[in-house]
Motif scaffolding. Structure first.
Motif, short mmCIF file in Angstrom:
data_model
loop_
_atom_site.label_atom_id
_atom_site.label_comp_id
_atom_site.label_asym_id
_atom_site.label_seq_id
_atom_site.Cartn_x
_atom_site.Cartn_y
_atom_site.Cartn_z
N VAL A 210 11.43 -21.43 39.86
CA VAL A 210 12.38 -22.05 40.80
C VAL A 210 11.75 -23.29 41.41
O VAL A 210 10.61 -23.22 41.88
CB VAL A 210 12.70 -21.04 41.94
CG1 VAL A 210 13.75 -21.59 42.88
CG2 VAL A 210 13.10 -19.70 41.37
N GLN A 215 10.65 -30.40 45.45
CA GLN A 215 10.87 -30.70 44.03
C GLN A 215 12.36 -30.86 43.76
O GLN A 215 12.79 -31.77 43.04
CB GLN A 215 10.28 -29.58 43.17
CG GLN A 215 8.75 -29.54 43.27
CD GLN A 215 8.13 -28.21 42.89
OE1 GLN A 215 8.83 -27.26 42.56
NE2 GLN A 215 6.81 -28.13 42.95
N GLY A 245 1.94 -26.85 51.31
CA GLY A 245 2.02 -25.85 50.23
C GLY A 245 3.37 -25.77 49.56
O GLY A 245 3.70 -24.77 48.92
N LYS A 248 4.21 -30.59 46.62
CA LYS A 248 4.38 -32.05 46.56
C LYS A 248 3.62 -32.63 45.36
O LYS A 248 4.07 -33.60 44.76
CB LYS A 248 3.92 -32.70 47.87
CG LYS A 248 4.80 -32.32 49.06
CD LYS A 248 4.44 -33.06 50.32
CE LYS A 248 3.24 -32.50 51.05
NZ LYS A 248 3.44 -31.15 51.62
N THR A 249 2.48 -32.02 45.03
CA THR A 249 1.67 -32.56 43.93
C THR A 249 2.48 -32.63 42.64
O THR A 249 2.51 -33.66 41.95
CB THR A 249 0.41 -31.69 43.72
OG1 THR A 249 -0.13 -31.39 45.00
CG2 THR A 249 -0.61 -32.38 42.87
N ASP A 582 -5.72 -26.67 48.04
CA ASP A 582 -4.87 -25.52 47.74
C ASP A 582 -5.73 -24.37 47.24
O ASP A 582 -6.16 -24.35 46.09
CB ASP A 582 -3.85 -25.95 46.67
CG ASP A 582 -2.91 -24.83 46.29
OD1 ASP A 582 -2.29 -24.27 47.19
OD2 ASP A 582 -2.80 -24.53 45.08
N1 ATP Z 1 8.02 -24.45 41.80
C1 ATP Z 1 6.94 -23.78 42.14
N2 ATP Z 1 6.92 -22.44 42.11
C2 ATP Z 1 5.81 -21.73 42.47
N3 ATP Z 1 4.65 -22.31 42.86
C3 ATP Z 1 4.61 -23.65 42.91
C4 ATP Z 1 5.74 -24.46 42.53
N4 ATP Z 1 5.37 -25.75 42.68
C5 ATP Z 1 4.09 -25.77 43.09
N5 ATP Z 1 3.62 -24.52 43.22
C6 ATP Z 1 2.28 -24.11 43.68
O1 ATP Z 1 2.27 -24.27 45.09
C7 ATP Z 1 0.96 -24.53 45.56
C8 ATP Z 1 0.98 -25.66 46.56
O2 ATP Z 1 1.29 -26.87 45.92
P1 ATP Z 1 0.73 -28.27 46.43
O3 ATP Z 1 -0.74 -28.21 46.57
O4 ATP Z 1 1.32 -29.30 45.59
O5 ATP Z 1 1.37 -28.30 47.88
P2 ATP Z 1 1.53 -29.55 48.86
O6 ATP Z 1 2.95 -29.62 49.22
O7 ATP Z 1 0.89 -30.75 48.29
O8 ATP Z 1 0.71 -29.02 50.12
P3 ATP Z 1 -0.15 -29.84 51.21
O9 ATP Z 1 0.82 -30.51 52.14
O10 ATP Z 1 -0.93 -28.79 51.90
O11 ATP Z 1 -0.97 -30.82 50.47
C9 ATP Z 1 0.14 -24.82 44.33
O12 ATP Z 1 -0.67 -23.69 44.08
C10 ATP Z 1 1.15 -25.00 43.22
O13 ATP Z 1 0.66 -24.58 41.99
#
Ligand code: ATP
Length: 748
Positions: A210, A215, A245, A248-249, A582
């Motif tokens: 999902v 995203q 979390g 965003k990456t 993360d």
């Molecule tokens: N669609 C998804 N479903 C489940 N897990 C996901 C999904 N997209 C990303 N993730 C996981 O969520 C976690 C957090 O992602 P990410 O590090 O990109 O968060 P972020 O929004 O950049 O957080 P921050 O603001 O702390 O930098 C990662 O472990 C990633 O693998």
């Protein structure tokens, strides 16, 4: 009794049994959340599943139709030879049906198009707000038709009076609001936005089912522009504020990789050099982005590289044949899978190499900290910044800190050095100061003027906010604990580490977790204080580590690796790890020293509860000295609990919130810059946290007993335990190894 003790008391006091049951059931390290989304309503969910069902039905209908028309009649009584020919025919037919179905899916943009009400329902259901940041006169009429007509009406009315037209604030807000097509499933990436099939496979291989809110909102914008169609994609400049979390990456990596795959197949494919730059504030975060990127680029022909000290990325016309204190590094070194974790190993082995002999690093995507890139472009600031003429995408991760005075000049100079006219910039963070919008607008205008274009911003400049700006995620439990004094905090932390004692304090936190302090000396002092608290049979002092920027790159990456592997259970650190990193299974965060700002609180506590996981706990200790600074944190907790919206009891009562003092703007600034005054590093305190009489300023010492006393005590305990075991006289029941496997808490 101290009135502020009540603040702690007001936290939900549940029975120990209740707490225990809840903690074990909802530990975030026990697995991933079924749904990574933080916000959704029944109406939105219904609509999204209807959309997905519609697509499935269409695909099934296509298969059925093909079955009716194309499947040859099968005769099961015919000879086996004939039957095998029929089988081949059937399988060919099935393949063609599958292709047809995919094609149908591929060509279904119009059918999948949602109307504005549907788009609005889904976006609102996920608390996604999209706004055009351009001046209202620069927004084309098809994007803001309502405004145009209102503006026209107003203009007509006022024409008589010969006055310029003015829109009210509300009308301006409405005019800027957008409801672009959301992404309801990852399958749309290929079907609707035609991303590279290999990239789509790599996304699928990650096991994500999902899309998260960020995203869902940003991928269509970056892949399909405002029209939401890959055919007429007009990629906007984008400012994104989305919870910690929330993924965003992935949101910025997928579009950037896809753009490069397309570039490799375009007429400009002979252009070689850096096409995209990702800037992150710390080496740890940059290295993590590279590792995530590597999983996505596999087999696409796109190369992603981590910027390292001494790397050469541009050819300068004024390059001198001179000796430079740089690393001889070629691009092969950056090919290894775990480069990020090994980052810096080579950095410590500096060698003198003639500058010209270092080959230019060939990569499509460069991930860097601002200073490393500025140093590479300006030869350690000895020359004017070289240009990066091929860069089409500039991504600023943790953009608010990159545009904070500390990094602003470096970040803006990187932005200016990207001179390609089609440069698109995107800025990402969980928090964003109100001045950032203006800063982005003025920087884009300044660039346009520099390129000889009119200053009015032509290309879309969009802001997308998920949830409430600058708020902590709703899926973690916050505990604000009044500890009165420094000794009180240490006592509290020790209670937290001990399961039996923890039941009395209502807080139960199991490793792995992070502990944040205000300064490096305090992190070092706290680490040495806690080091001998871990019993030898549980792994001893190797289970707890300290990470800060005074360590070498090698030490930093080793500690990161061991913490990720679960070999280190408790990591004491500074705000170096507050942002972006993360660690998937973190159970909690302890703010041993209160954070310098509300934004830092949001980021620190956001290291737990990632990707929708529940059960993470954020414990924040505060002392008498901290009382003036607590209100902004209490406010964040209050808002986060409101966002959760599950009717659970609030941990902070309104009257207590009202009784906390407000901080003046000046004091806020001061706090942000230097932290709580009493804990600032005194001139006498060295890097090991030692001053004349102990650790840190008087009254701010992190110690109850000396390290020597604790070590001796620990040894004594170990000896008693060993003799008890010997007496039990059963080597089979020695149990040392099994004790190591599971966390049993610390001995008193
Ligand atoms: N669609 C998804 N479903 C489940 N897990 C996901 C999904 N997209 C990303 N993730 C996981 O969520 C976690 C957090 O992602 P990410 O590090 O990109 O968060 P972020 O929004 O950049 O957080 P921050 O603001 O702390 O930098 C990662 O472990 C990633 O693998």
């Amino acid at each position: 009794m101290d009135a502020f003790k009540l603040l702690t008391r007001s936290t939900n006091l549940k029975s120990a049994a209740q707490t225990t049951a809840k903690s074990t059931a909802r530990l975030p390290s026990t697995g991933k959340a079924a749904n990574p989304q933080l916000f959704r309503t029944a109406a939105g969910e219904k609509l999204e599943s209807a959309q997905n069902q519609k697509k499935r039905k269409r695909a099934a209908a296509a298969v059925e139709e093909a079955d009716e028309h194309d499947t040859p009649d099968l005769d099961f009584f015919q000879s086996s030879k004939r039957s095998s020919a029929a089988k081949t025919e059937v399988s060919e037919c099935a393949q063609s049906v599958q292709e047809q179905t995919t094609e149908q899916d591929d060509g279904s943009d119009e059918e999948d198009e949602m109307d504005e009400v549907e788009r609005r329902t889904i976006l609102n259901s996920h608390k996604i707000k999209v706004t055009d940041l351009r001046d209202i006169d620069d927004i084309p009429s098809q994007i803001a038709p309502e405004t145009e007509s209102k503006k026209q009406k107003k203009t007509k009315k006022k024409q008589k009076k010969d006055e310029p037209s003015v829109l009210s604030k509300k009308e301006l807000k409405r005019a800027r609001r957008l409801y672009p097509q959301p992404l309801t499933s990852f399958k749309e990436l290929r079907a609707r936005y035609k991303i590279s099939s290999r990239l789509a496979e790599n996304v699928a291989d990650q096991g994500f089912t999902v899309p998260t809110e960020v995203q869902l909102g940003t991928l269509p914008l970056l892949l399909g522009g405002l029209s939401g169609s890959s055919k007429s994609a007009e990629e906007p400049d984008l400012l994104v504020v989305a919870p910690t979390g929330s993924g965003k990456t992935l949101s910025f990596l997928i579009p950037v990789i896809n753009k490069i795959v397309r570039h490799h197949h375009s007429p400009q494919s002979d252009e070689h050099g850096i096409l995209s730059i990702v800037v992150a504030p710390t080496k740890e975060l940059a290295s993590q982005i590279v590792n995530e990127g590597r999983k996505l680029v596999a087999g696409t022909g796109v190369k992603i590289t981590l910027m390292k000290k001494g790397m050469r990325i541009v050819e300068r016309s004024d390059d001198d044949e001179k000796e430079a204190d740089v690393l001889d590094e070629n691009s092969d070194a950056s090919d290894s899978e775990d480069e990020g974790e090994r980052e810096g190993e080579e950095d410590d082995e500096k060698m003198k190499t003639p500058l010209k002999k270092i080959p230019i690093t060939k990569s499509d995507i460069l991930v860097t900290t601002p200073l490393q890139l500025v140093n590479a472009l300006s030869e350690h600031q000895t020359k004017p910044l070289a240009q990066l003429p091929l860069v089409r995408s500039l991504i600023l991760d943790e953009a608010d800190v990159l545009l904070d005075p500390l990094f602003r000049e470096q970040t803006l100079s990187i932005w200016r050095s990207c001179t390609h006219p089609d440069l698109r910039v995107s800025l990402w963070s969980a928090t964003m100061g109100s001045n950032i919008d203006d800063l982005i607008r003025s920087t884009i205008k300044e660039r346009r003027v520099g390129m000889g274009l009119p200053s009015a911003i032509q290309d879309p400049l969009i802001r997308l906010v998920v949830g409430l700006k600058d708020s902590a995620i709703p899926n973690i439990e916050h505990k604000l604990v009044y500890a009165a004094t420094e000794q009180g905090k240490l006592l509290g932390l020790r209670q937290l580490l001990h399961p039996a004692a923890a039941s009395a304090s209502d807080v139960r936190l199991r490793p792995p977790f992070l502990i944040f302090t205000q300064t490096i000396p305090r992190a070092i002092a706290l680490h040495s204080e806690l080091k001998y608290d871990i019993p030898a049979e549980a792994g001893g002092s190797s289970r707890i580590a300290v990470l800060h920027s005074d360590l070498s790159d090698t030490q930093r990456s080793e500690i990161m690796r061991d913490f990720r592997k679960g070999e280190i259970w408790i990591l004491v650190t500074t705000d170096l790890l507050a942002r972006g990193v993360d660690f998937r299974g973190i159970n909690g965060v302890v703010n041993y020293d209160i954070p310098n700002s509300a934004a830092v609180y949001v980021h620190r506590v956001g290291r737990t509860g990632r990707a929708g996981r529940t059960g993470g706990i954020a414990v924040t200790y505060y002392t008498k000295e901290d009382i003036p600074y607590v209100k902004s944190i209490a406010n964040i907790i209050d808002v986060s609990e409101k966002l959760r919206g599950d009717g659970s009891e609030k941990s902070i009562q309104k009257w207590l919130l009202d009784s906390l003092p407000d901080l003046s703007k000046k004091d806020k600034k001061e706090l942000k810059k230097h932290g709580v005054k009493a804990r600032q590093v005194s001139k006498q305190v060295d890097k090991n946290g030692k001053d004349g009489d102990g650790k840190g300023a008087r009254g701010m010492r992190i110690s109850t007993k000396s390290g020597f006393e604790r070590r001796m005590e620990n040894r004594r305990k170990g000896a008693i335990e060993a003799s008890r075991k010997r007496k039990a006289n059963s080597s089979a029941h020695a149990g040392g190894d099994s004790d190591k496997e599971s966390w049993k808490g610390l001995d008193d």
